[in-house]
Write a protein that holds these residues in place. Structure first.
Motif, short mmCIF file in Angstrom:
data_model
loop_
_atom_site.label_atom_id
_atom_site.label_comp_id
_atom_site.label_asym_id
_atom_site.label_seq_id
_atom_site.Cartn_x
_atom_site.Cartn_y
_atom_site.Cartn_z
N PHE A 13 -3.09 1.66 -11.09
CA PHE A 13 -2.76 1.57 -9.68
C PHE A 13 -3.55 0.46 -9.01
CE2 PHE A 13 0.01 5.03 -9.65
CZ PHE A 13 -0.52 6.08 -10.38
N ASP A 14 -3.06 0.06 -7.86
CA ASP A 14 -3.64 -1.05 -7.09
C ASP A 14 -4.62 -0.48 -6.08
OD1 ASP A 14 -4.21 -3.28 -5.63
OD2 ASP A 14 -2.14 -3.92 -5.38
N LYS A 50 0.83 -1.21 0.00
CA LYS A 50 0.00 0.00 0.00
C LYS A 50 0.87 1.26 0.00
CE LYS A 50 -3.99 0.17 0.67
NZ LYS A 50 -5.13 0.30 -0.28
N GLY A 107 -6.99 3.30 -11.60
CA GLY A 107 -7.15 2.04 -10.89
C GLY A 107 -8.57 1.57 -11.02
N GLU A 114 2.30 1.80 -3.40
CA GLU A 114 1.22 2.28 -4.26
C GLU A 114 0.98 3.77 -4.05
OE1 GLU A 114 -2.04 2.33 -6.86
OE2 GLU A 114 -0.36 0.97 -6.60
N ARG A 143 1.35 6.88 -6.74
CA ARG A 143 0.27 7.82 -7.04
C ARG A 143 0.77 9.27 -6.92
NH1 ARG A 143 -5.11 6.04 -7.10
NH2 ARG A 143 -5.37 3.82 -6.66
#
Length: 476
Positions: free
Chosen positions: A265-266, A228, A247, A231, A235
């Motif tokens: 993105f995740d 996270k 995402g 990620e 961003r």
């Protein structure tokens, strides 16, 4: 003044608010009394069943004692045969019944006051399970009796949620063994189990030492948070550079960026990441300790998936099944089939959905594959072990002239294969693959192959008449 309002009857007697509350209280009390009486009757019936289970267990022990110095497997057979009979009649897995027989016998013989309180409706079945669970750690009968009296006195006036910690405290106080000794014994019960749910989902449970389990959860959490954090950094960099990050839940950046420059993105939650990381490691990593000299790393997961051809082609979206136990989503089905070295084609009757035959594009034991496709799981009443993990059983014994063909064979797990022959069960195959099991007691049980739901594609829309297209009628 509202002229449309109904006139008030000034001669009517005023309603006493206290009388209204009393009526509600009496009605509520009546409901409570009815529920309590129902619970008492339920407890009485459950206790009666438990007493019968206890007597059945005692009877199997008498049969075992008559066997003398027989093999371990032969000495287990009276109990297994009894469990198979009861399981088939009650539609409960016989392994569960076997455990239940022992538990009921222990409750009736070692916890008689608790059993009588249950039969009288003073405590529930859940109370008895808590009392027996923690009392099982007390080998001394006197200590167990003292524990039972103390905990039972509290059980009759409290809920099971409050009873559990109290029972544990009392048992710990009376237990002569140290915490380390008890942990060493408990560590021998570590296990892994699986439970299927709806919508193609399942649960994998692990019971093990607390330090390792908490360590696993903490490591998954740290890995999830690192993903996270990575990620989030991506961003921020994308936002600073003005690129469009897209995402599953949205985008970052301007709308004028071309599709080729978008950064994905995740958007998974921490829980989703933890689950994905765990499954990825279990399915792809090798154990740290490998007593086989590296052989464990070569083992790959194997499952049996039944897939309608229309689902595989994308015409329909349902009907896929995993190991005969639960549904599986079409997207996963297509991934599995795309990576499979080979697969079976199963022909079903268009009306009854009965398996007719199979063929295979790569060499295999065709008859075995046919039986796995037809029955999906062990054919013995109540068993759910996948057919691919079961043995092939001759219904009419091969040594007595039984044929090795689809009309005389069926999948049977090792436990039930042994039980069927040792205890004297007979099997007759009826048309359509139905199996007629006859127990040693003479009771008959019919087992059908697992039902299949046929998914049919929507019909193609009829083409427009040529005349209408020629004159340019609007398409509605």
């Amino acid at each position: 003044m509202d002229e449309t309002a109904e006139p008030v009857d000034e001669t009517a007697e005023p309603v006493d608010e206290c009388d209204g509350r009393d009526a509600v209280a009496r009605k509520t009390a009546a409901f409570v009394d009815e529920i309590l009486e129902s619970r008492r009757l339920v407890a009485e019936g459950q206790a009666r069943e438990a007493a019968a289970m206890a007597e059945a267990y005692a009877f199997t022990q008498e049969q075992t004692a008559l066997l003398g110095s027989a093999t371990v497997k032969a000495r287990e057979m009276p109990l297994r045969a009894m469990a198979a009979e009861i399981g088939a009649a009650t539609r409960v897995n016989d392994s569960t019944v076997q455990n239940r027989l022992f538990e009921c016998h222990r409750l009736v013989t070692e916890y008689a006051p608790t059993f009588e309180a249950w039969r009288a409706g003073k405590v529930s079945q859940a109370h008895t399970k808590v009392i027996v669970e923690f009392g099982a750690d007390l080998p001394d009968p006197d200590a167990r009796a003292a524990y039972e009296k103390d905990v039972l006195d509290y059980a009759v006036k409290t809920a099971t949620g409050r009873l559990r910690p109290y029972a544990q405290q009392v048992a710990d106080k009376l237990n002569p063994r140290t915490v380390q000794e008890r942990h060493d014994v408990a560590a021998c019960t570590r296990r892994v189990w699986m439970e299927d749910h709806r919508d193609g989902m399942s649960t994998l449970g692990v019971e093990g030492p607390a330090a390792e389990i908490h360590g696993i959860y903490d490591r998954l959490t740290q890995q999830g948070r690192e993903i996270k954090a990575t990620e989030l950094r991506a961003r921020r960099e994308a936002a600073e550079q003005g690129t469009c990050g897209v995402g599953s839940g949205g985008s970052v950046g301007g709308d004028d960026v071309g599709a080729d420059e978008r950064e994905w993105f995740d958007d998974r939650t921490l829980n989703e990441i933890r689950a994905d990381v765990l499954m990825d490691m279990l399915l792809t990593a090798a154990p740290t300790i490998d007593s086989t000299g590296g052989g464990l790393a070569a083992i790959r997961a194997s499952v049996q998936v039944s897939i309608p051809a229309t689902t595989l082609a994308g015409t329909t979206s349902g009907g896929a099944e995993l190991n005969g136990k639960c549904a599986i989503d079409p997207a996963t089905v297509r991934i599995l089939t795309g990576n499979a070295p080979g697969f079976d084609r199963v022909f079903l009757h268009p009306v009854t959905a009965e398996v007719l035959t199979t063929d295979r594009y790569t060499p295999t034991a065709g008859l075995k594959r046919f039986l796995q496709a037809r029955y999906v799981r062990c054919a013995f009443p109540g068993c759910r072990r996948p057919a691919m993990r079961s043995e092939i059983d001759h219904h009419h014994e091969y040594a007595n002239g039984g044929k090795t063909d689809g009309d005389n064979l069926g999948p049977c797990c090792t436990r039930h294969h042994v039980t069927r022959h040792a205890a004297g069960w007979t099997v007759e195959q009826l048309p359509g693959g139905r199996l007629r099991f006859t127990a040693p007691s003479g009771k008959v049980y019919i087992e059908d192959p697992p039902p299949r739901v046929m998914f049919i594609a929507d019909p193609e829309p009829e083409p427009e008449p040529a005349a209408e297209r020629a004159v340019g009628y609007p398409p509605f």
